[in-house]
Structure formats: structure tokens, C-alpha cells
Enzyme design. Structure first.
Site, PDB file in Angstrom:
ATOM      1  N   HIS A  34       4.398  67.374  14.593  1.00 16.03           N
ATOM      2  CA  HIS A  34       4.507  66.111  15.330  1.00 16.03           C
ATOM      3  C   HIS A  34       5.966  65.651  15.360  1.00 16.03           C
ATOM      4  CE1 HIS A  34       0.133  65.066  14.680  1.00 16.03           C
ATOM      5  NE2 HIS A  34       0.317  65.768  13.583  1.00 16.03           N
ATOM      6  N   GLU A 116       5.202  65.691  10.245  1.00 16.26           N
ATOM      7  CA  GLU A 116       5.945  64.850  11.183  1.00 16.26           C
ATOM      8  C   GLU A 116       7.436  65.095  11.026  1.00 16.26           C
ATOM      9  OE1 GLU A 116       4.943  62.558  13.422  1.00 16.26           O
ATOM     10  OE2 GLU A 116       2.908  61.989  12.844  1.00 16.26           O
ATOM     11  N   HIS A 155       1.331  68.792  18.365  1.00 16.89           N
ATOM     12  CA  HIS A 155       0.371  67.720  18.626  1.00 16.89           C
ATOM     13  C   HIS A 155      -0.094  67.780  20.083  1.00 16.89           C
ATOM     14  CE1 HIS A 155      -0.556  63.158  17.867  1.00 16.89           C
ATOM     15  NE2 HIS A 155      -1.639  63.876  17.984  1.00 16.89           N
ATOM     16  N   ASP A 165       4.334  65.519  21.785  1.00  9.39           N
ATOM     17  CA  ASP A 165       5.195  65.951  20.681  1.00  9.39           C
ATOM     18  C   ASP A 165       4.745  67.277  20.081  1.00  9.39           C
ATOM     19  OD1 ASP A 165       2.978  64.181  19.814  1.00  9.39           O
ATOM     20  OD2 ASP A 165       3.809  64.303  17.807  1.00  9.39           O
TER      21      ASP A 165
END
Length: 179
Positions: A34, A116, A155, A165
Site C-alpha cells: 500500500h 504500507e 492494493h 496504490d
């Protein structure tokens, strides 16, 4: 780097309240990459950490009013300086993918690890982020036997039309070839 009880021993661990048990001890078989920045395209602050910990001060930026109701977490967050923070043990379900499906199986949070990267879909990621992402991913793959290079996606792959993303600037070749 070493993983013990689903947590990297040498990373900062900040326990997010936004997680729960994986259903029926679902086996980890997917890694989802992400990107996040709060507010969008603002880097180097602690807003993402605060967001994952439900401690975001909504008075600090107008954008935060739009996300104040969300309860989100990720297993790992890698900042632009290469520093990584873990928020949820890998054996627990972090709330990172939202409404999602991969190869006909819904609810990707049930069987995935979310990583992330501090960034935006249209910004280049730092060399330090790639270095840390490669280290972390290699360790995760070594720890969980159902994972390999082919089980790493963005993602955007599990929430097409809703998410884009990690974005077009993420260098998938650089990342996957280094694993």
C-alpha cells in the site's frame, strides 16, 4: 531481522487497536503493498502512526475530518527514511485492505499481510524504503511457507476501481528482482 510471535524483534512495535483474530486460523498467503500519507503528499510527520493508533488530532488539518471515522491499521509501515514500524502481529488480522477480493476470494485481510509505504500513488519511493521493504519481505517469506514472490500484489489488485496504490511510480521490477 527476526520474527517472534508474529512480531519483528528489532522493529518498533506500536500496538494498534484496529485488528482482530484471523477467522478459523486462516493461513497467510498474500502480501499487499500500500501507500499512505497524511494529509496526502505530506511526509515526515507522525500522522500515519497516530491514525493507526486512533490518536489522530483532527484539529491539525482539514483533511483529517474526512477520515476521523475510519479504523485502519497495517502490519508494517515504512517511512521515507527507511524506518519501519509494526502495528499488528502477523498472526492477527490488520484492517488494511478494506473491501477486497483476490482470485475469487473475498476479504483479503483474512489471509494477508499489509505493508504500507509512506508515499502517494504518483510519487517516487525512496531507496531506503525499497531496502527496508526488501529486507522485511524476505523475512516474512522465510517465516510463512505459503508466501513467495508471486503472492505479493498491490492494493490496486485487490480493490480495483477503489484503490490505485502503491501507484505507477512503485518499481515492481526493482522490488521483486531483489527478493
Amino acid at each position: 531481522m527476526e520474527i517472534e510471535n508474529g512480531i519483528f524483534k528489532n522493529l518498533q512495535f506500536l500496538k494498534s487497536p484496529n485488528f482482530n483474530d484471523r477467522p478459523d486460523q486462516e493461513e497467510i498467503r498474500l502480501i499487499i503493498i500500500h501507500s499512505i500519507s497524511l494529509p496526502p503528499k505530506i511526509y515526515g510527520k507522525t500522522y500515519v502512526e497516530d491514525f493507526f493508533l486512533n490518536k489522530l488530532n483532527i484539529d491539525e488539518h482539514n483533511y483529517f475530518e474526512q477520515i476521523k471515522h475510519l479504523k485502519v491499521s497495517s502490519h508494517i509501515y515504512i517511512k521515507r527514511d527507511g524506518k519501519a514500524v509494526q502495528f499488528v502481529p502477523f498472526n492477527k488480522r490488520a484492517w488494511h485492505a478494506g473491501e477486497s477480493s483476490y482470485k475469487g476470494v473475498n476479504n483479503c485481510n483474512d489471509y494477508s499481510i499489509g505493508i504500507e509505504l509512506e508515499g502517494s500513488d504518483d510519487d517516487i519511493y525512496s531507496d531506503l524504503q525499497y531496502e527496508m521493504l526488501i529486507k522485511i519481505t524476505n523475512e516474512i517469506i522465510n517465516e510463512y511457507p505459503l508466501l513467495d514472490k508471486k503472492s505479493i500484489i498491490g492494493h490496486s489488485d485487490v480493490s480495483p476501481g477503489r484503490k490505485v496504490d502503491p501507484g505507477s511510480k512503485f518499481d515492481w521490477n526493482r522490488f521483486l528482482e531483489a527478493l
